[in-house]
Scaffold this active site. Structure first.
Site, PDB file in Angstrom:
ATOM      1  N   ARG B  18      -5.727  -4.495   1.010  1.00  0.00           N
ATOM      2  CA  ARG B  18      -5.004  -4.816   2.248  1.00  0.00           C
ATOM      3  C   ARG B  18      -5.746  -5.834   3.110  1.00  0.00           C
ATOM      4  NH1 ARG B  18      -4.097   0.502   4.886  1.00  0.00           N
ATOM      5  NH2 ARG B  18      -6.032   0.892   3.781  1.00  0.00           N
ATOM      6  N   ASN B  36       0.120   0.572   2.830  1.00  0.00           N
ATOM      7  CA  ASN B  36       0.125   1.387   1.613  1.00  0.00           C
ATOM      8  C   ASN B  36       1.386   2.218   1.545  1.00  0.00           C
ATOM      9  OD1 ASN B  36      -2.282   0.679   0.494  1.00  0.00           O
ATOM     10  ND2 ASN B  36      -3.436   2.347   1.443  1.00  0.00           N
TER      11      ASN B  36
END
Ligand SMILES: [Fe+3]
Ligand SMILES: [Mg+2]
Ligand SMILES: [Zn+2]
Ligand SMILES: [Zn+2]
Lengths: 349, 743
Positions: B18, B36
């Site tokens: 990320r 996520n």
């Protein structure tokens, strides 16, 4: 079992095939009769304090180093009675003979039966003889059945067990408790190796003879000491079958140490040469005995005092923290001991 | 203005994915977010002014992917434009409950290593446990999912102020939200002791290096277990270690600080160099260089040594203080039982084996052994699937109807669980004929069931009634009220390689030691035709008697006597076989009775090995055959095997060997193995296959495989790649089997 299935020699080798055969087919005969009846699948039955058992004997060769089929047929039945806590008294003798069998050999066998019965203090009281045509059996089959009465020493033994447990009235696996020591009365595998090597002419029989012998006196001796929870003779299927039997029936684990199992060097070498597992070798003159720990020393001393018990050793103990039968191997590591499968099934890749 | 929604699945959690997306999005002036979805999937939204910047975002996504991230699937769709002012990392608020893949343990990355070696780095210089989102232990420290710090053994090490800042800084691509990070202030510590527990003061790393060079045997706590380190140039200490470990012949692995160092002792091909340096850091079996200065006792009788590179800061710092930057690093176990993962086990089991122990205080949650690979005929073949690879999952081309457990075979074993289109093989477990190891198999099967919240409906085992794993399977099937299914060993081998390649029908050559056959005999050299779960054994190596069973596997000379008995009398045999005369007599008698038969390739190779005097005692699995392969540096002579009915006649090889016994043994050995491969593939070709699958332990044999590949008449030959060709790959085939079971 499906309709295609047939009886194979595997079913006769003791172990798990035989075990399944008995459970699935013969147990349908059980109608819960007797103080100890068919359902217990023990060495014999008990009805009104009479121990009753039967066994058929086939062995090839019929004369081997250390014994013959006659000595075997008396000892086998005497021992089955003794392992329940009975005093064997009288035996029946059924003989099936193949056409062409030498009379001289039959005389030798009967003489051996006579001597062994004398040694054990039992009497042959009834019998039956059949002859069958050549090829329909291998030389001779002997069946002996026997009865015995409750051994006087058993009452004392059961009394000593009451200090640590609520025992049954006879020597049965249900008497086992965690902490009991497992004793073998002598070296393991002598009979199987003597038979195999005299059959195959390998030559080990020069140093190994069968241990075949009646054990009723030995058992009575240790019952007099006390603390004996159960006794059983490791015949077909050897220690592996016997200990699995005990573990299943008592619902307790059994832990044994390879290093502590008495084995003659020749037996070890021969079984290695043949690829056999010592734990699966049959014996005809040995007892495996479960003893309450506080009596172990005295029981061992008693065993060591007689020739048949001079190699007696503690090989392990009953445990509740494990399941099944576990062997601690001499190279380190532990493995489960299963019931023998007849022919060894290879697993090493 | 354009907007895209992107869903990526694969290994994208706990690997710095990320912050990586955040960085390339911000760099290209994109707005949006990344988050996520449970962990196996990441959702990205990007909104950009022009196509150019969006294009750059995608190209950076592909070219600069964090080293440990893996994209399995990516869906890109155009989406509505939202008015967002910036690019944000969103918390996993939208909890779609997708099952997430547990990340494997990876080697320390170059950036982390740089910090460890940077004298000016206050918190991480000389810090043995340095890691970041891209690297370090993951599976081995994980109690349960999700992969959060409090679910790992790093929970014992609360972050210091500086580490906390790094953890919450989305601009810190390597440490933002990275669960395993630490520094010398807050992280695990090292300490050195004697095996009896006496502390030794001083710098544990330099002291350990000194102890190794002085000829001591030192256990070192690592990622998934303990290693035993000794000086690879010191014959005496190697002999001592072999005696203490009761491991007379089995090779030891060598850990080096760089490929350059390894190249001093071994030939390293491009593929092998790539494998050595990959973040999985497997042990790679490399061809030894002649006249290398390393002790000959490390791998007696073999032409290869196992090498691997450092994979933690600790390894690097330690190797760096050794004169030659290389050390023996073998697994810290007692023969046959699992490697220790805690101090108590070391003090108990390694007492009498090691002299000193270098500990650290981070708990090893899951045991993971080093992986072992080799390259055979240009193909990467896995011998042991452990650290770096396990427990990543393998995707099937078919769905499994119910969750399943597979317990594999017995020796060098691994299990697996399967659900939907995924198979998760456990890490390498070991020889499950030992209770300690069998318990480990059960433990890890249950660990994965638990982690993935599965209740199995089917338990799959081998057919061998003497396998302890079959007993475990029976127990598990009762425990879960699941159906027990037994799959033939070699069919499972075939299905294992088939499943990796999405093949559902075909022809397989399965060659190995022993597997329980459908006829009760010991199979091991089979040509199998299959379609789904229907299979037939079309051809096999000639049946020879196998009296006494396993004893023949331990004594190659016995096998030799058995093969020779087909062409010679026992009087003649005694001239070729080094066995006690009584033992020969036993075999002679055993052969007169009806016995179990075998078509084993392994036993055939054992007998050849014994005939040529290469190896006549097996002290580790496959030893006679492995040494035979190593010995066979020869040329091809004139010889062909015959096919009679459905049997490849192996006894002919011995006739030929006896006739040619004056020729160079290396040529004889090479010819037999090559032509065996040729005979197998020629036989397989009779079935008109589209492709030929090859599996089983003997298929890693370079010469046999060459014989197969060079004689396949253009038909593609497929070998296992993701799991071992040997019994460590059986569980995958077993799970694949269950995908064919109707619901
Ligand atoms: Fe196999
Ligand atoms: Mg009894
Ligand atoms: Zn890193
Ligand atoms: Zn810190």
């Amino acid at each position: 079992m499906s309709s295609k299935d047939i009886i194979t020699l595997l079913h006769g080798a003791g172990g798990s095939y035989m075990h399944n055969l008995i459970k699935q087919i013969f147990m349908t005969l059980d109608d819960n009769f007797g103080d100890i009846g068919l359902q217990m699948l023990d060495d014999g039955a008990v009805i009104n304090n009479v121990v009753f058992t039967t066994d058929s004997f086939i062995v090839r060769p019929i004369f081997f180093k250390g014994g013959d089929i006659g000595r075997l047929s008396v000892s086998g039945t005497v021992n089955d009675i003794a392992m329940m806590g009975g005093d064997p008294v009288a035996l029946s003798l059924g003989v099936v003979i193949e056409e062409g069998f030498p009379i001289h050999d039959l005389e030798k066998i009967v003489n051996s039966i006579k001597n062994t019965a004398l040694e054990a203090g039992v009497h042959i009281v009834t019998g039956d003889t059949k002859v069958m045509e050549k090829g329909s059996l291998d030389k001779i089959i002997i069946n002996t059945s026997g009865i015995g009465f409750r051994s006087k020493q058993l009452d004392h033994d059961i009394e000593t067990l009451r200090k640590t447990r609520e025992p049954k009235e006879w020597l049965v696996p249900l008497n086992l408790r965690p902490g009991d020591k497992i004793i073998v009365s002598g070296t393991i595998g002598d009979h199987a190796i003597a038979i195999l090597s005299s059959r195959e002419g390998i030559g080990f029989e020069a140093n190994v003879s069968s241990d075949v012998a009646p054990l009723n006196k030995l058992i009575n001796g240790i019952l007099e000491i006390g603390g004996v929870a159960d006794a059983k003779d490791p015949t077909r299927g050897g220690l592996a079958d016997l200990l699995n039997d005990w573990s299943e029936k008592s619902k307790l684990g059994i832990y044994i140490r390879e290093e502590d199992i008495p084995v003659k060097d020749e037996v070890r070498a021969a079984s290695e040469f043949m690829g056999m597992d010592i734990l699966e070798l049959g014996n005809e003159g040995k007892a495996v005995i479960a003893v309450s720990p506080e009596y172990v020393k005295d029981v061992l001393n008693e065993l060591w005092s007689i020739p048949q018990g001079k190699d007696a050793s503690v090989i392990g103990e009953v445990r509740k923290d494990i399941e099944g039968v576990i062997l601690e191997t001499s190279i380190g590591g532990k493995r489960y001991v299963g019931r023998p499968l007849g022919d060894p099934v290879p697993r090493i890749c | 203005m354009k907007a895209f929604r992107i869903i990526i699945s694969g290994i994208v959690q706990g690997v710095g994915f990320r912050p990586f997306i955040y960085r390339i999005a911000v760099r290209n002036n994109l707005k949006g977010y990344v988050r996520n979805l449970g962990g196996s999937e990441v959702e990205i939204k990007i909104i950009g002014k022009d196509d150019d910047l969006i294009g750059k975002f995608f190209s950076e996504l592909f070219s600069n992917l964090p080293p440990s991230a893996k994209i399995e699937k990516m869906i890109v769709e155009e989406s509505g434009i939202e008015d967002l002012s910036e690019f944000k990392i969103l918390s996993s608020g939208n909890k779609i409950h997708e099952i997430s893949e547990i990340p494997p343990d990876l080697s320390i990355c170059d950036d982390c290593l740089k910090e460890v070696l940077d004298k000016n780095n206050k918190r991480r210089y000389y810090y043995a446990f340095n890691s970041c989102a891209f690297c370090g232990p993951k599976f081995s420290i994980l109690y349960k999912v999700p992969y959060d710090r409090e679910n790992t053994s790093m929970r014992d090490f609360p972050l210091c102020k500086d580490c906390t800042n790094e953890y919450y800084d989305p601009n810190n691509i390597r440490r933002f939200d990275a669960q395993g990070i630490s520094c010398s202030i807050c992280g695990p510590k090292l300490f050195l002791e004697t095996i009896y527990g006496e502390k030794i003061d001083g710098d544990p790393i330099s002291l350990t290096a000194k102890l190794i060079e002085e000829g001591n045997i030192v256990a070192i706590k690592g990622i998934g277990g303990f290693h035993i380190a000794v000086d690879p140039f010191n014959d005496d200490v190697i002999i001592k270690l072999r005696e203490r470990k009761k491991r007379p012949q089995q090779p030891f692995a060598l850990m080096g600080i760089s490929t350059e160092v390894i190249k001093k002792y071994a030939e390293v091909s491009e593929t092998e160099e790539y494998l050595l340096n990959s973040p999985e850091r497997p042990i790679v079996l490399l061809k030894k260089k002649d006249n290398s200065s390393i002790s000959k006792l490390i791998s007696p009788g073999l032409d290869r040594n196992g090498f691997f590179l450092y994979y933690t800061g600790l390894h690097y710092l330690l190797l760096n203080q050794l004169k030659d930057k290389i050390s023996i690093m073998t697994s810290g176990n007692k023969h046959g039982i699992p490697m220790c993962t805690d101090e108590e086990c070391v003090r108990r089991e390694l007492n009498g084996i090691v002299d000193y122990v270098l500990y650290h205080n981070r708990k090893i949650v899951n045991r993971v052994d080093d992986s072992v690979l080799r390259v055979s005929n240009g193909r990467i073949m896995m011998l042991r699937r452990g650290r770096g690879y396990a427990p990543t999952w393998i995707r099937l081309n078919r769905e499994i109807n119910y969750p399943v457990i597979a317990v594999g075979a017995e020796l060098q074993n691994a299990g697996a669980i399967g659900f939907k289109d995924k198979v998760i093989p456990t890490q390498y477990i070991g020889d499950t004929d030992k209770i300690e190891t069998l318990n480990n198999l059960e433990k890890y099967i249950k660990y994965f069931l638990n982690v993935y919240s599965l209740t199995p409906k089917i338990v799959i085992a081998d057919k061998n009634p003497s396998y302890q794993s079959v007993k475990l399977a029976t127990k598990l099937s009762q425990e879960y009220s699941a159906e027990l299914i037994q799959v033939q060993h070699h069919f499972a081998h075939a299905l294992s390689v088939a499943s990796e390649n999405g093949i559902e029908e075909g022809v397989a050559i399965t060659i190995d030691g022993i597997g329980y056959g459908d006829d009760g005999n010991a199979w091991g050299g089979e040509v199998i035709k299959f379609d789904g779960i229907k299979y037939s054994r079309e051809f096999h190596l000639e049946y020879v008697p196998y009296p006494g069973g396993d004893i023949n596997a331990l004594k190659p000379e016995r096998m030799l006597a058995i093969f020779l008995s087909r062409i010679l009398t026992f009087d003649e045999i005694s001239k070729f076989v080094k066995l006690d005369s009584r033992e020969l007599r036993v075999i002679e008698h055993q052969l007169k009775e009806k016995t179990l038969m075998t078509s084993s390739t392994g036993r055939f190779l054992d007998a050849i090995s014994a005939f040529l005097g290469v190896c006549n005692k097996r002290t580790y699995e496959g030893e006679p055959a492995i040494k035979l392969e190593a010995f066979s540096k020869g040329k091809l002579l004139d010889f062909e095997f015959d096919l009679r009915n459905d049997e490849i006649i192996t006894e002919k090889a011995f006739e030929w060997l006896i006739q040619n016994k004056d020729k160079d043994g290396r040529d004889l050995a090479y010819t037999i193995q090559y032509k065996l491969g040729k005979a197998l593939v020629k036989t397989a070709l009779k079935l008109n296959p589209e492709k030929i699958l090859v599996s089983g332990g003997a298929s890693v044999n370079e010469i046999i495989l060459k014989g197969i590949m060079e004689n396949s008449e253009g038909v593609e030959v497929i070998t296992p790649n993701k799991v071992p060709a040997g019994d460590g790959g059986i569980a995958l085939g077993q799970v694949f089997y269950s995908s064919f079971i109707e619901s």
